[in-house]
Design a protein around this motif. Structure first.
Motif, mmCIF file in Angstrom:
data_model
loop_
_atom_site.group_PDB
_atom_site.id
_atom_site.type_symbol
_atom_site.label_atom_id
_atom_site.label_comp_id
_atom_site.label_asym_id
_atom_site.label_seq_id
_atom_site.Cartn_x
_atom_site.Cartn_y
_atom_site.Cartn_z
ATOM 1 N N GLY A 82 -14.800 -7.926 14.931
ATOM 2 C CA GLY A 82 -16.131 -7.337 14.817
ATOM 3 C C GLY A 82 -16.124 -5.890 14.359
ATOM 4 N N CYS A 83 -14.960 -5.312 14.194
ATOM 5 C CA CYS A 83 -14.820 -3.934 13.696
ATOM 6 C C CYS A 83 -13.986 -3.974 12.421
ATOM 7 C CB CYS A 83 -14.126 -3.060 14.744
ATOM 8 S SG CYS A 83 -15.067 -2.860 16.249
ATOM 9 N N ALA A 84 -13.592 -2.826 11.953
ATOM 10 C CA ALA A 84 -12.707 -2.730 10.793
ATOM 11 C C ALA A 84 -11.451 -1.979 11.203
ATOM 12 C CB ALA A 84 -13.397 -2.006 9.648
ATOM 13 N N GLU A 85 -10.325 -2.488 10.764
ATOM 14 C CA GLU A 85 -9.044 -1.814 10.974
ATOM 15 C C GLU A 85 -8.658 -1.141 9.671
ATOM 16 O OE1 GLU A 85 -4.634 -3.474 11.427
ATOM 17 O OE2 GLU A 85 -5.927 -3.956 13.142
ATOM 18 N N ILE A 86 -8.335 0.127 9.739
ATOM 19 C CA ILE A 86 -7.985 0.906 8.544
ATOM 20 C C ILE A 86 -6.502 1.238 8.585
ATOM 21 C CG2 ILE A 86 -8.338 3.078 7.297
ATOM 22 C CD1 ILE A 86 -11.193 3.099 8.425
ATOM 23 N N TYR A 87 -5.836 0.997 7.459
ATOM 24 C CA TYR A 87 -4.440 1.404 7.288
ATOM 25 C C TYR A 87 -4.417 2.446 6.174
ATOM 26 C CZ TYR A 87 0.502 1.459 6.233
ATOM 27 O OH TYR A 87 1.797 1.878 6.035
ATOM 28 N N ALA A 88 -3.976 3.642 6.498
ATOM 29 C CA ALA A 88 -3.904 4.736 5.519
ATOM 30 C C ALA A 88 -2.636 5.533 5.802
ATOM 31 C CB ALA A 88 -5.138 5.615 5.617
ATOM 32 N N SER A 89 -1.538 5.119 5.195
ATOM 33 C CA SER A 89 -0.252 5.733 5.505
ATOM 34 C C SER A 89 -0.196 7.215 5.167
ATOM 35 C CB SER A 89 0.886 4.992 4.807
ATOM 36 O OG SER A 89 0.709 4.991 3.414
ATOM 37 N N PHE A 90 -1.049 7.663 4.258
ATOM 38 C CA PHE A 90 -1.079 9.085 3.889
ATOM 39 C C PHE A 90 -2.294 9.786 4.482
ATOM 40 C CE2 PHE A 90 1.008 6.751 0.464
ATOM 41 C CZ PHE A 90 2.273 7.314 0.541
ATOM 42 N N GLY A 91 -3.044 9.098 5.329
ATOM 43 C CA GLY A 91 -4.257 9.655 5.905
ATOM 44 C C GLY A 91 -5.445 9.455 4.965
ATOM 45 N N LEU A 92 -6.580 9.982 5.356
ATOM 46 C CA LEU A 92 -7.812 9.817 4.581
ATOM 47 C C LEU A 92 -8.298 11.107 3.934
ATOM 48 C CD1 LEU A 92 -9.736 7.498 7.062
ATOM 49 C CD2 LEU A 92 -8.615 6.836 4.937
ATOM 50 N N SER A 93 -7.653 12.227 4.196
ATOM 51 C CA SER A 93 -8.175 13.509 3.710
ATOM 52 C C SER A 93 -8.237 13.588 2.188
ATOM 53 C CB SER A 93 -7.382 14.682 4.285
ATOM 54 O OG SER A 93 -6.029 14.605 3.904
ATOM 55 N N ILE A 95 0.835 -1.207 0.000
ATOM 56 C CA ILE A 95 0.000 0.000 0.000
ATOM 57 C C ILE A 95 0.868 1.255 0.000
ATOM 58 C CG2 ILE A 95 -1.618 1.361 1.411
ATOM 59 C CD1 ILE A 95 -2.903 -1.338 2.220
ATOM 60 N N ASP A 96 1.972 1.226 0.709
ATOM 61 C CA ASP A 96 2.867 2.383 0.774
ATOM 62 C C ASP A 96 3.482 2.744 -0.571
ATOM 63 O OD1 ASP A 96 2.352 2.604 3.476
ATOM 64 O OD2 ASP A 96 4.218 1.626 4.096
ATOM 65 N N THR A 97 3.415 1.829 -1.550
ATOM 66 C CA THR A 97 3.996 2.108 -2.863
ATOM 67 C C THR A 97 2.970 2.553 -3.897
ATOM 68 O OG1 THR A 97 3.786 -0.161 -3.692
ATOM 69 C CG2 THR A 97 5.782 0.367 -2.451
ATOM 70 N N PHE A 98 1.689 2.684 -3.509
ATOM 71 C CA PHE A 98 0.682 3.162 -4.460
ATOM 72 C C PHE A 98 1.130 4.513 -5.026
ATOM 73 C CE2 PHE A 98 -3.467 0.886 -2.993
ATOM 74 C CZ PHE A 98 -2.819 -0.327 -3.005
ATOM 75 N N PRO A 99 0.934 4.761 -6.321
ATOM 76 C CA PRO A 99 1.432 6.001 -6.925
ATOM 77 C C PRO A 99 0.701 7.262 -6.478
ATOM 78 C CG PRO A 99 0.239 4.708 -8.542
ATOM 79 C CD PRO A 99 0.338 3.866 -7.308
ATOM 80 N N THR A 100 -0.533 7.128 -6.005
ATOM 81 C CA THR A 100 -1.255 8.290 -5.485
ATOM 82 C C THR A 100 -1.711 8.000 -4.067
ATOM 83 O OG1 THR A 100 -3.331 7.535 -6.454
ATOM 84 C CG2 THR A 100 -2.053 9.120 -7.743
ATOM 85 N N ALA A 101 -1.897 9.052 -3.296
ATOM 86 C CA ALA A 101 -2.189 8.905 -1.873
ATOM 87 C C ALA A 101 -3.628 8.472 -1.590
ATOM 88 C CB ALA A 101 -1.883 10.208 -1.142
ATOM 89 N N ALA A 102 -4.595 8.956 -2.359
ATOM 90 C CA ALA A 102 -6.005 8.691 -2.040
ATOM 91 C C ALA A 102 -6.357 7.208 -1.978
ATOM 92 C CB ALA A 102 -6.925 9.428 -3.007
ATOM 93 N N PRO A 103 -5.965 6.390 -2.966
ATOM 94 C CA PRO A 103 -6.360 4.980 -2.880
ATOM 95 C C PRO A 103 -5.430 4.126 -2.018
ATOM 96 C CG PRO A 103 -5.247 5.348 -4.938
ATOM 97 C CD PRO A 103 -5.374 6.692 -4.260
ATOM 98 N N ALA A 104 -4.447 4.734 -1.394
ATOM 99 C CA ALA A 104 -3.487 3.989 -0.567
ATOM 100 C C ALA A 104 -4.096 3.696 0.797
ATOM 101 C CB ALA A 104 -2.182 4.764 -0.441
ATOM 102 N N VAL A 105 -5.160 2.905 0.779
ATOM 103 C CA VAL A 105 -5.912 2.590 1.990
ATOM 104 C C VAL A 105 -6.197 1.090 2.005
ATOM 105 C CG1 VAL A 105 -8.080 2.976 3.228
ATOM 106 C CG2 VAL A 105 -7.005 4.866 2.008
ATOM 107 N N GLY A 106 -6.009 0.491 3.161
ATOM 108 C CA GLY A 106 -6.362 -0.910 3.346
ATOM 109 C C GLY A 106 -7.335 -1.036 4.497
ATOM 110 N N ILE A 107 -8.314 -1.930 4.352
ATOM 111 C CA ILE A 107 -9.307 -2.167 5.404
ATOM 112 C C ILE A 107 -9.404 -3.678 5.604
ATOM 113 C CG2 ILE A 107 -11.714 -1.875 6.108
ATOM 114 C CD1 ILE A 107 -11.843 0.497 4.140
ATOM 115 N N ARG A 108 -9.350 -4.090 6.875
ATOM 116 C CA ARG A 108 -9.498 -5.511 7.173
ATOM 117 C C ARG A 108 -10.344 -5.688 8.430
ATOM 118 N NH1 ARG A 108 -3.523 -7.316 9.319
ATOM 119 N NH2 ARG A 108 -3.482 -5.955 11.121
ATOM 120 N N PRO A 109 -11.034 -6.837 8.520
ATOM 121 C CA PRO A 109 -11.828 -7.108 9.710
ATOM 122 C C PRO A 109 -10.919 -7.268 10.923
ATOM 123 C CG PRO A 109 -12.150 -8.827 8.037
ATOM 124 C CD PRO A 109 -11.122 -7.891 7.525
ATOM 125 N N ALA A 110 -11.391 -6.778 12.053
ATOM 126 C CA ALA A 110 -10.611 -6.887 13.293
ATOM 127 C C ALA A 110 -11.565 -6.993 14.478
ATOM 128 C CB ALA A 110 -9.689 -5.684 13.450
#
Length: 71
Positions: free
Chosen positions: A28-39, A11-26
């Protein structure tokens, strides 16, 4: 062997920041990985991953799509 040690490394190598997001179940909730944030994702901005892409490559990307018939 895969070129990345983990999904977050990939994910850290995605060419643009916006889609560089990962979501996985954790638990009963969701864990979000967004190295560049979500803005960028939430605002619709498209910004280059400055760790991977320099300005010349970033600016050439839209032109390459136009040349290949994509708009």
């Amino acid at each position: 062997m895969f070129p990345y040690r983990s999904v977050t490394d990939a994910i850290d190598t995605f060419p643009t920041a916006a889609p560089a997001v990962g979501i996985r179940p954790a638990g009963g909730c969701a864990e979000i990985y967004a190295s560049f944030g979500l803005s960028d994702l939430l605002s619709g901005a498209v910004c280059a991953n400055r760790k991977q892409i320099n300005r010349d490559i970033y600016e050439a990307k839209p032109r390459s799509g136009e040349e290949n018939g994509r708009t």
